[in-house]
Write a protein that holds these residues in place. Structure first.
Motif, PDB file in Angstrom:
ATOM      1  N   LYS A   1       0.820  -1.213   0.000  1.00  0.00           N
ATOM      2  CA  LYS A   1       0.000   0.000   0.000  1.00  0.00           C
ATOM      3  C   LYS A   1       0.849   1.257   0.000  1.00  0.00           C
ATOM      4  O   LYS A   1       0.550   2.229  -0.721  1.00  0.00           O
ATOM      5  CB  LYS A   1      -0.922  -0.021   1.221  1.00  0.00           C
ATOM      6  CG  LYS A   1      -1.969   1.079   1.218  1.00  0.00           C
ATOM      7  CD  LYS A   1      -2.945   0.891   2.365  1.00  0.00           C
ATOM      8  CE  LYS A   1      -4.051   1.959   2.313  1.00  0.00           C
ATOM      9  NZ  LYS A   1      -5.035   1.775   3.411  1.00  0.00           N
TER      10      LYS A   1
ATOM     11  N   THR B   1       2.449   1.727  -3.401  1.00  0.00           N
ATOM     12  CA  THR B   1       1.432   2.125  -4.372  1.00  0.00           C
ATOM     13  C   THR B   1       1.068   3.596  -4.215  1.00  0.00           C
ATOM     14  O   THR B   1       0.943   4.334  -5.209  1.00  0.00           O
ATOM     15  CB  THR B   1       0.175   1.251  -4.213  1.00  0.00           C
ATOM     16  OG1 THR B   1       0.530  -0.122  -4.394  1.00  0.00           O
ATOM     17  CG2 THR B   1      -0.885   1.633  -5.218  1.00  0.00           C
ATOM     18  N   ASN B   2       0.912   4.054  -2.983  1.00  0.00           N
ATOM     19  CA  ASN B   2       0.575   5.467  -2.759  1.00  0.00           C
ATOM     20  C   ASN B   2       1.666   6.394  -3.262  1.00  0.00           C
ATOM     21  O   ASN B   2       1.379   7.449  -3.853  1.00  0.00           O
ATOM     22  CB  ASN B   2       0.318   5.707  -1.269  1.00  0.00           C
ATOM     23  CG  ASN B   2      -0.974   5.056  -0.791  1.00  0.00           C
ATOM     24  OD1 ASN B   2      -1.897   4.843  -1.582  1.00  0.00           O
ATOM     25  ND2 ASN B   2      -1.038   4.736   0.499  1.00  0.00           N
TER      26      ASN B   2
ATOM     27  N   LEU C   1       1.406   6.456  -7.057  1.00  0.00           N
ATOM     28  CA  LEU C   1       0.266   7.260  -7.495  1.00  0.00           C
ATOM     29  C   LEU C   1       0.563   8.754  -7.401  1.00  0.00           C
ATOM     30  O   LEU C   1       0.224   9.529  -8.305  1.00  0.00           O
ATOM     31  CB  LEU C   1      -0.969   6.909  -6.658  1.00  0.00           C
ATOM     32  CG  LEU C   1      -1.520   5.480  -6.836  1.00  0.00           C
ATOM     33  CD1 LEU C   1      -2.625   5.197  -5.816  1.00  0.00           C
ATOM     34  CD2 LEU C   1      -2.037   5.259  -8.249  1.00  0.00           C
TER      35      LEU C   1
ATOM     36  N   TYR D   1      -3.385  -3.452  -4.673  1.00  0.00           N
ATOM     37  CA  TYR D   1      -3.636  -2.048  -4.403  1.00  0.00           C
ATOM     38  C   TYR D   1      -3.638  -1.228  -5.688  1.00  0.00           C
ATOM     39  O   TYR D   1      -4.542  -0.406  -5.924  1.00  0.00           O
ATOM     40  CB  TYR D   1      -2.593  -1.504  -3.424  1.00  0.00           C
ATOM     41  CG  TYR D   1      -2.681  -2.115  -2.050  1.00  0.00           C
ATOM     42  CD1 TYR D   1      -3.717  -1.783  -1.190  1.00  0.00           C
ATOM     43  CD2 TYR D   1      -1.732  -3.020  -1.612  1.00  0.00           C
ATOM     44  CE1 TYR D   1      -3.813  -2.341   0.071  1.00  0.00           C
ATOM     45  CE2 TYR D   1      -1.809  -3.598  -0.351  1.00  0.00           C
ATOM     46  CZ  TYR D   1      -2.850  -3.244   0.484  1.00  0.00           C
ATOM     47  OH  TYR D   1      -2.941  -3.804   1.729  1.00  0.00           O
TER      48      TYR D   1
ATOM     49  N   ASP E   1      -6.633  -2.267  -8.040  1.00  0.00           N
ATOM     50  CA  ASP E   1      -7.917  -1.736  -7.584  1.00  0.00           C
ATOM     51  C   ASP E   1      -8.023  -0.241  -7.841  1.00  0.00           C
ATOM     52  O   ASP E   1      -9.098   0.263  -8.222  1.00  0.00           O
ATOM     53  CB  ASP E   1      -8.104  -2.030  -6.090  1.00  0.00           C
ATOM     54  CG  ASP E   1      -8.283  -3.518  -5.807  1.00  0.00           C
ATOM     55  OD1 ASP E   1      -8.586  -4.263  -6.754  1.00  0.00           O
ATOM     56  OD2 ASP E   1      -8.095  -3.919  -4.642  1.00  0.00           O
ATOM     57  N   THR E   2      -6.930   0.471  -7.625  1.00  0.00           N
ATOM     58  CA  THR E   2      -6.959   1.922  -7.835  1.00  0.00           C
ATOM     59  C   THR E   2      -7.184   2.272  -9.300  1.00  0.00           C
ATOM     60  O   THR E   2      -7.953   3.191  -9.629  1.00  0.00           O
ATOM     61  CB  THR E   2      -5.651   2.546  -7.341  1.00  0.00           C
ATOM     62  OG1 THR E   2      -5.453   2.221  -5.972  1.00  0.00           O
ATOM     63  CG2 THR E   2      -5.695   4.072  -7.478  1.00  0.00           C
TER      64      THR E   2
END
Length: 403
Positions: free
Chosen positions: A95, A98-99, A102, A121, A124-125
């Motif tokens: 997570k 992934t953040n 992004l 993650y 899904d995003t």
């Protein structure tokens, strides 16, 4: 070592040498495991692609990343636009990673990922899903691009392909850039092979930047780069705009070398591993044969000490301290006469001329010397008291006679 043991040892040595020679001369099997690291020259490594990056992206500085994407992106200079390339069989992103990715793309940067999965993650995003459609028959897969100038080109894949493809995408933000076409045979029902054409290459907008995703990482490996599919790689990378920095991920790799201990390094190197095993075998053989032929250690037993001299010295010192020379001389006379009786077998109860003649003859001493000693002994026997000088003189005469 007996003859039988020598024969066994020679046979064992010949077998070991034979194994080593066979291991050295036999052809090294091809390693088909996926790696995708920059230094890996095996079929599914990325040595060729990595060394061509400077040609493909000649306006970018290539930065090889050997740490987590989180650590790179959290400390990045946000004023510099860049591209980030990930190629591996599967990219497992947590997570936090992934953040950061992004945020990185949202700022106007581009991430290129080629893998058969991108982690829950990120999937899904971006609202995407992937499936793999395995086929027992290889050599029936083709890749194509949707660009109008490249539609007619097909790129054949012959080995190690999982036919991974997108089953759903966010159509509002996603552009399909390429497809994978493959045949799937039904061996159970004996039906004709079915042909499928699925999207495997997409571009998804996120914030100010883009994710460019590809589900066929094998196409970027050494095997296909050297089999004429290098154009496919260059065409897919053409969707990455030239930017100041290009990050090449060399951390999230199936073939990344992880060495936690010196022993793991030794066992990972064939030459060192065989040397280690031979050393252990040699030590065990040495211990085995040495223990059978070596006698046990015999403890050293010290001989009993002769304390007669120490006793005589102690007694003499006692007499000397007490100044009892008469008793000391009497004991010396008794010891000497006992010596004459036991060694020369002469009666010493009466000391006379006959005793002198016999003693001189048997001892090898002169008549005069023997007579002086016997006369002195008779003189001391007749005295009631004695002095220290008497003791010294007697000792000198007896010592001289015994020599």
């Amino acid at each position: 070592m007996d003859k039988k043991s020598k024969i066994v040892l020679i046979i064992f040595s010949l077998v070991v040498v034979g194994i080593i020679v066979a291991e050295i001369v036999r052809p090294k099997p091809i390693n088909w495991r996926p790696s995708y690291t920059a230094s890996s020259k095996i079929p599914f490594g990325c040595y060729v692609l990595y060394n061509e990056l400077s040609t493909i992206f000649n306006g970018s500085d290539i930065d090889t990343v050997e740490e987590s994407v989180y650590d790179v992106l959290v400390d990045r200079d946000k004023s510099i636009e860049s591209n980030y390339i990930f190629i591996n069989e599967y990219i497992n992103l947590d997570k936090q990673e992934t953040n950061q990715m992004l945020d990185y793309v949202s700022d106007g940067n581009t991430i290129f990922i080629s893998a058969t999965g991108f982690g829950n993650y990120l999937s899904d995003t971006l609202n995407i899903s992937i499936e793999s459609d395995y086929n027992l028959k290889e050599g029936s897969t083709k890749l194509s691009l949707t660009h109008k100038e490249l539609k007619s080109k097909k790129f054949d894949l012959s080995r190690g392909i999982y036919n991974s493809h997108f089953t759903s995408v966010d159509s509002t933000n996603t552009t399909i850039l390429g497809h994978i076409t493959y045949l799937k045979e039904d061996f159970i029902d004996a039906k004709p092979a079915q042909k499928f054409r699925k999207a495997n290459f997409i571009k998804t907008k996120f914030g100010k930047g883009h994710f460019i995703l590809n589900t066929t990482p094998q196409a970027y490996s050494n095997f296909y780069m050297l089999k004429g599919n290098q154009e496919y790689v260059s065409h897919t990378f053409s969707y990455l705009k030239d930017k100041e920095v290009l990050y090449w991920d060399n951390y999230k790799k199936a073939g990344r070398v992880i060495i936690n201990s010196p022993m793991r390094f030794v066992l990972n190197q064939p030459a060192l591993k065989w040397s280690y095993y031979l050393m252990i075998s040699g030590v065990l053989l040495f211990v085995f044969f040495k223990s059978k032929r070596e006698q046990r250690i015999i403890p050293v037993i010290e001989p009993l000490k002769n304390s007669s001299v120490e006793f005589a010295q102690a007694v003499g010192s006692l007499y000397n301290q007490n100044k009892d020379f008469t008793d000391l001389i009497n004991k010396k006379l008794n010891y000497f006469l006992e010596h004459v009786r036991s060694h020369f077998h002469i009666d010493t109860s009466k000391l006379n001329d006959k005793t002198i003649q016999v003693l001189a003859a048997k001892s090898g001493k002169g008549i005069e010397e023997t007579k002086n000693l016997i006369d002195y002994i008779i003189k001391l026997k007749n005295k009631a008291t004695h002095t220290e000088q008497d003791s010294i003189e007697l000792n000198k005469k007896i010592t001289a006679f015994k020599q």
